[in-house]
Write a protein that holds these residues in place. Sequence first.
Motif, mmCIF file in Angstrom:
data_model
loop_
_atom_site.group_PDB
_atom_site.id
_atom_site.type_symbol
_atom_site.label_atom_id
_atom_site.label_comp_id
_atom_site.label_asym_id
_atom_site.label_seq_id
_atom_site.Cartn_x
_atom_site.Cartn_y
_atom_site.Cartn_z
ATOM 1 N N THR A 195 30.443 9.365 20.892
ATOM 2 C CA THR A 195 29.153 9.209 21.555
ATOM 3 C C THR A 195 28.999 7.873 22.250
ATOM 4 O O THR A 195 28.248 7.747 23.213
ATOM 5 C CB THR A 195 28.006 9.352 20.544
ATOM 6 O OG1 THR A 195 28.115 8.291 19.579
ATOM 7 C CG2 THR A 195 28.077 10.687 19.823
ATOM 8 N N GLY A 196 29.671 6.841 21.723
ATOM 9 C CA GLY A 196 29.518 5.514 22.300
ATOM 10 C C GLY A 196 28.186 4.886 21.979
ATOM 11 O O GLY A 196 27.810 3.870 22.569
ATOM 12 N N GLN A 197 27.446 5.448 21.039
ATOM 13 C CA GLN A 197 26.116 4.942 20.719
ATOM 14 C C GLN A 197 26.081 4.384 19.299
ATOM 15 O O GLN A 197 26.813 4.851 18.430
ATOM 16 C CB GLN A 197 25.074 6.069 20.833
ATOM 17 C CG GLN A 197 24.972 6.645 22.232
ATOM 18 C CD GLN A 197 24.544 5.607 23.247
ATOM 19 O OE1 GLN A 197 23.642 4.820 22.984
ATOM 20 N NE2 GLN A 197 25.190 5.597 24.395
ATOM 21 N N PRO A 198 25.214 3.385 19.051
ATOM 22 C CA PRO A 198 25.071 2.892 17.687
ATOM 23 C C PRO A 198 24.433 3.950 16.811
ATOM 24 O O PRO A 198 23.547 4.670 17.247
ATOM 25 C CB PRO A 198 24.136 1.681 17.840
ATOM 26 C CG PRO A 198 23.354 1.965 19.082
ATOM 27 C CD PRO A 198 24.289 2.720 19.979
ATOM 28 N N LEU A 199 24.882 4.045 15.567
ATOM 29 C CA LEU A 199 24.383 5.074 14.658
ATOM 30 C C LEU A 199 23.816 4.447 13.398
ATOM 31 O O LEU A 199 24.328 3.463 12.899
ATOM 32 C CB LEU A 199 25.519 6.027 14.259
ATOM 33 C CG LEU A 199 26.196 6.801 15.387
ATOM 34 C CD1 LEU A 199 27.378 7.564 14.832
ATOM 35 C CD2 LEU A 199 25.224 7.760 16.042
ATOM 36 N N THR A 200 22.736 5.044 12.886
ATOM 37 C CA THR A 200 22.236 4.605 11.593
ATOM 38 C C THR A 200 22.979 5.300 10.469
ATOM 39 O O THR A 200 22.805 4.971 9.321
ATOM 40 C CB THR A 200 20.735 4.942 11.453
ATOM 41 O OG1 THR A 200 20.560 6.351 11.662
ATOM 42 C CG2 THR A 200 19.923 4.171 12.453
ATOM 43 N N ASN A 201 23.805 6.306 10.808
ATOM 44 C CA ASN A 201 24.427 7.093 9.741
ATOM 45 C C ASN A 201 25.903 6.819 9.585
ATOM 46 O O ASN A 201 26.675 7.709 9.273
ATOM 47 C CB ASN A 201 24.190 8.584 9.986
ATOM 48 C CG ASN A 201 24.903 9.078 11.231
ATOM 49 O OD1 ASN A 201 25.280 8.299 12.090
ATOM 50 N ND2 ASN A 201 25.089 10.384 11.328
ATOM 51 N N ASN A 202 26.365 5.594 9.844
ATOM 52 C CA ASN A 202 27.726 5.274 9.456
ATOM 53 C C ASN A 202 27.712 4.094 8.494
ATOM 54 O O ASN A 202 26.775 3.314 8.435
ATOM 55 C CB ASN A 202 28.611 5.002 10.677
ATOM 56 C CG ASN A 202 28.396 3.630 11.262
ATOM 57 O OD1 ASN A 202 27.296 3.324 11.685
ATOM 58 N ND2 ASN A 202 29.423 2.807 11.287
ATOM 59 N N TYR A 203 28.742 4.025 7.714
ATOM 60 C CA TYR A 203 28.879 3.058 6.632
ATOM 61 C C TYR A 203 28.972 1.646 7.235
ATOM 62 O O TYR A 203 29.976 1.298 7.851
ATOM 63 C CB TYR A 203 30.145 3.445 5.897
ATOM 64 C CG TYR A 203 30.542 2.706 4.664
ATOM 65 C CD1 TYR A 203 29.897 1.581 4.212
ATOM 66 C CD2 TYR A 203 31.639 3.175 3.946
ATOM 67 C CE1 TYR A 203 30.318 0.932 3.069
ATOM 68 C CE2 TYR A 203 32.066 2.533 2.799
ATOM 69 C CZ TYR A 203 31.403 1.401 2.365
ATOM 70 O OH TYR A 203 31.834 0.763 1.244
ATOM 71 N N PRO A 204 27.957 0.803 7.093
ATOM 72 C CA PRO A 204 27.952 -0.486 7.783
ATOM 73 C C PRO A 204 28.579 -1.609 6.968
ATOM 74 O O PRO A 204 28.703 -1.524 5.742
ATOM 75 C CB PRO A 204 26.462 -0.752 7.980
ATOM 76 C CG PRO A 204 25.832 -0.123 6.779
ATOM 77 C CD PRO A 204 26.679 1.091 6.452
ATOM 78 N N GLY A 205 28.974 -2.666 7.670
ATOM 79 C CA GLY A 205 29.339 -3.921 7.035
ATOM 80 C C GLY A 205 28.131 -4.845 7.060
ATOM 81 O O GLY A 205 27.237 -4.709 7.905
ATOM 82 N N LEU A 206 28.071 -5.811 6.146
ATOM 83 C CA LEU A 206 26.894 -6.660 6.016
ATOM 84 C C LEU A 206 27.296 -8.059 5.565
ATOM 85 O O LEU A 206 28.151 -8.223 4.685
ATOM 86 C CB LEU A 206 25.931 -6.044 5.001
ATOM 87 C CG LEU A 206 24.661 -6.818 4.651
ATOM 88 C CD1 LEU A 206 23.761 -7.001 5.881
ATOM 89 C CD2 LEU A 206 23.904 -6.107 3.535
ATOM 90 N N ALA A 207 26.669 -9.075 6.180
ATOM 91 C CA ALA A 207 26.865 -10.464 5.779
ATOM 92 C C ALA A 207 25.619 -11.246 6.178
ATOM 93 O O ALA A 207 24.796 -10.778 6.979
ATOM 94 C CB ALA A 207 28.108 -11.056 6.443
ATOM 95 N N THR A 208 25.478 -12.448 5.632
ATOM 96 C CA THR A 208 24.340 -13.296 5.992
ATOM 97 C C THR A 208 24.716 -14.759 5.850
ATOM 98 O O THR A 208 25.590 -15.110 5.042
ATOM 99 C CB THR A 208 23.115 -12.989 5.116
ATOM 100 O OG1 THR A 208 22.012 -13.795 5.543
ATOM 101 C CG2 THR A 208 23.402 -13.258 3.655
ATOM 102 N N ASP A 209 24.057 -15.604 6.638
ATOM 103 C CA ASP A 209 24.200 -17.047 6.489
ATOM 104 C C ASP A 209 22.890 -17.683 6.035
ATOM 105 O O ASP A 209 22.743 -18.904 6.034
ATOM 106 C CB ASP A 209 24.672 -17.695 7.801
ATOM 107 C CG ASP A 209 23.754 -17.397 8.988
ATOM 108 O OD1 ASP A 209 22.624 -16.903 8.769
ATOM 109 O OD2 ASP A 209 24.163 -17.652 10.131
ATOM 110 N N GLY A 210 21.930 -16.835 5.625
ATOM 111 C CA GLY A 210 20.628 -17.319 5.175
ATOM 112 C C GLY A 210 19.598 -17.355 6.291
ATOM 113 O O GLY A 210 18.406 -17.153 6.044
#
Length: 357
Positions: free
Chosen positions: A23-38
């Motif tokens: 699709t070439g579109q961002p999806l809310t239904n795929n397994y995401p990665g996550l990080a933060t710097d605060g």
Amino acid sequence: MKTKKLTLFFLLIIGALILSACTGQPLTNNYPGLATDGERAYISTGSFIYAIDVETGNQVWSYPEDPETELLYYANPVLTEDGQLLIGSVGTNHAFISLDPATGQEKWPEPFSSAKGAWVASPLVFNETIYAPNTDGFLYILDLNGNQMSPPIELGGALWSAPVTDGTYIYINSLDHHLHILNPTTGESADPIDLGGAAPGSPAIGNDGIYVGSFASDVKFITPNGNNEVIASASDWVWGTPAFDSETLYFADLSGNIFSLDLTNNRQNWDSLQPDGPVTASLLVVGDQIYVATEAGSLIALDRDGKIVWEKTPGGKIYTTPVLANDLILVAPYQAEFALAAYDADGKQAWTFTLDN
């Protein structure tokens, strides 16, 4: 039965990635990665990476500006001390890139593109060197400008987990049932240690050794010289990284059992605890609470006695490990109405972020 569970989980991941590529579109239904710097949270999902303001939940930037279907991002982004955000693609284009965390602009003149496989795992940055594991079975060694410093180290087996270091050695698990211990000074690798099962999670650094959970349904303690012993058994596969906290080790299995191991005597601190659904995410220990994210879509806060303090249901399924951003717990569900949610220590929802913000 266990083989079926593993196959279904792999298909879940691969299917979501293929759908996003088509699709070439961002999806809310795929397994995401996550990080933060605060200051900002960073989620990788489909063809995009997003930066979100931790205080407000508003989008700061997204990368790339337009979708590139050959690029797909799945791993947890990694932030460096010199101001880079590192992540590789699991798409048909195996680009490993560096972004400016403040702006989302590319920092390297060109991506590193010499790997033959996908970048499922996050890299380790240690002593101004990037150690990047790839599904082609090689560990690539780059400088902070993205240049290859030495030939890659062939470890064998697909590498799905981030390497960790105790300040002297580098430890990395492989899906071929082995743990590898590397000397970064010499580049030499000791004989691999048979874990008895695949290990998609990273080792946990402890005192005088590391803790590794695997599909052998147990947790091993391994010293830098390779001595190892099983210190705890689980009821099912252990997917996530154990959480080491002083004299206690917390971990979970795919049957949804939560364990608290007293490391002074290798005995469990509580009786059977199985609050909700399979657990693949690592547990997060903050203060006197342990946060558990489940496949059933629950975020559960436990006290150190194993009692439920509160339970929230962000929705969807949660495979990504929650992270701490200042005084907020961030959780990124799969197949939910939003891509990211923030909760305080009392379980009050501070904000949610959706990809159409």
